[in-house]
Structures are given as structure tokens and as C-alpha cells.
Design an enzyme around this catalytic site. Sequence first.
Site, PDB file in Angstrom:
ATOM      1  N   GLU A  23      17.375  34.292  40.875  1.00  0.00           N
ATOM      2  CA  GLU A  23      17.165  35.128  39.689  1.00  0.00           C
ATOM      3  C   GLU A  23      17.615  34.413  38.417  1.00  0.00           C
ATOM      4  OE1 GLU A  23      17.583  39.750  40.483  1.00  0.00           O
ATOM      5  OE2 GLU A  23      19.355  38.678  41.225  1.00  0.00           O
ATOM      6  N   TYR A  55      15.879  52.182  13.412  1.00  0.00           N
ATOM      7  CA  TYR A  55      15.607  51.835  14.812  1.00  0.00           C
ATOM      8  C   TYR A  55      15.031  50.443  14.965  1.00  0.00           C
ATOM      9  CZ  TYR A  55      11.466  54.438  13.239  1.00  0.00           C
ATOM     10  OH  TYR A  55      10.420  54.931  12.508  1.00  0.00           O
ATOM     11  N   GLU A  75      24.314  46.821  34.594  1.00  0.00           N
ATOM     12  CA  GLU A  75      25.428  47.660  34.133  1.00  0.00           C
ATOM     13  C   GLU A  75      26.158  46.994  32.967  1.00  0.00           C
ATOM     14  OE1 GLU A  75      24.880  48.774  38.518  1.00  0.00           O
ATOM     15  OE2 GLU A  75      24.661  46.961  37.297  1.00  0.00           O
ATOM     16  N   LYS A 100      15.309  47.728  35.335  1.00  0.00           N
ATOM     17  CA  LYS A 100      14.890  46.374  35.695  1.00  0.00           C
ATOM     18  C   LYS A 100      13.565  46.553  36.424  1.00  0.00           C
ATOM     19  CE  LYS A 100      16.893  42.257  37.851  1.00  0.00           C
ATOM     20  NZ  LYS A 100      18.060  41.786  38.629  1.00  0.00           N
TER      21      LYS A 100
END
Length: 121
Positions: A23, A55, A75, A100
Site C-alpha cells: 500500500e 469551504y 483514523e 477508503k
Amino acid sequence: MVHDIVFIEALKVDTVIGVYDWEKTIQQTLQFDIEMRTDIKAAAQIDDLSKTVDYSEVAADVVELAKQNQAELIETVAEKVAQLILADYHVSSVKVSLRKLGAVANTASVGVIIERANTLN
């Protein structure tokens, strides 16, 4: 209590994230939904962007953080995004939903949802 919400929906960022060695050699897509509680009354009354949360600035900051961070866990990214928004923008709380995409077989996405409040407001 503030009930107004400024939100960003489905902000996608391609970045390096993951625990496994393979990854760390590829980019994967993260998708953010962000809700920021803030009082928009003054902005609405005088039609002034400087009186609310921009934003587009938040989105740019989130993209930069996600691309620069290269964390192992979503997290960690969610927590850093929440802390960034609470520190840099006038909000009473933030909710970050982070997905994800395509990370687990037979799912559209996996993810976390966190909510954090600003102790300074």
C-alpha cells in the site's frame, strides 16, 4: 447552541495510505464528508464570505493534509483533519466521515466517522 452546518461532501483525494508494504507504493482514493457547526447568521445578513467558513479553503487544506501526511491509518487522517479544522476555522464542532474507496473486496468503501468539539468556543 449553534445549529448551522457548513459542509463538504464527497471530497476525493488520491494519496499514499495503508499499513501494508504494497500500500505504501501506490496511491489510493480517500473520500471525505465534512460537517462544520458554525453560526452563519452574520454572513447571511450581510452577504459576506468573511463571516462564515470558506469551504473552498477547508477543502484545499484537507487535500494538502491528506497528500502530505502519508499515514498508515485512516483514523489518523480523520483525527488530523478534525484538529486542523478546529484550530484554523471558527467552528464549534466538526464531523469527519472518511472512506477508503475499494480497500476491501466486495465493498464500495470502508471508513470511520469522528466528531470533535472545539473547547475554545
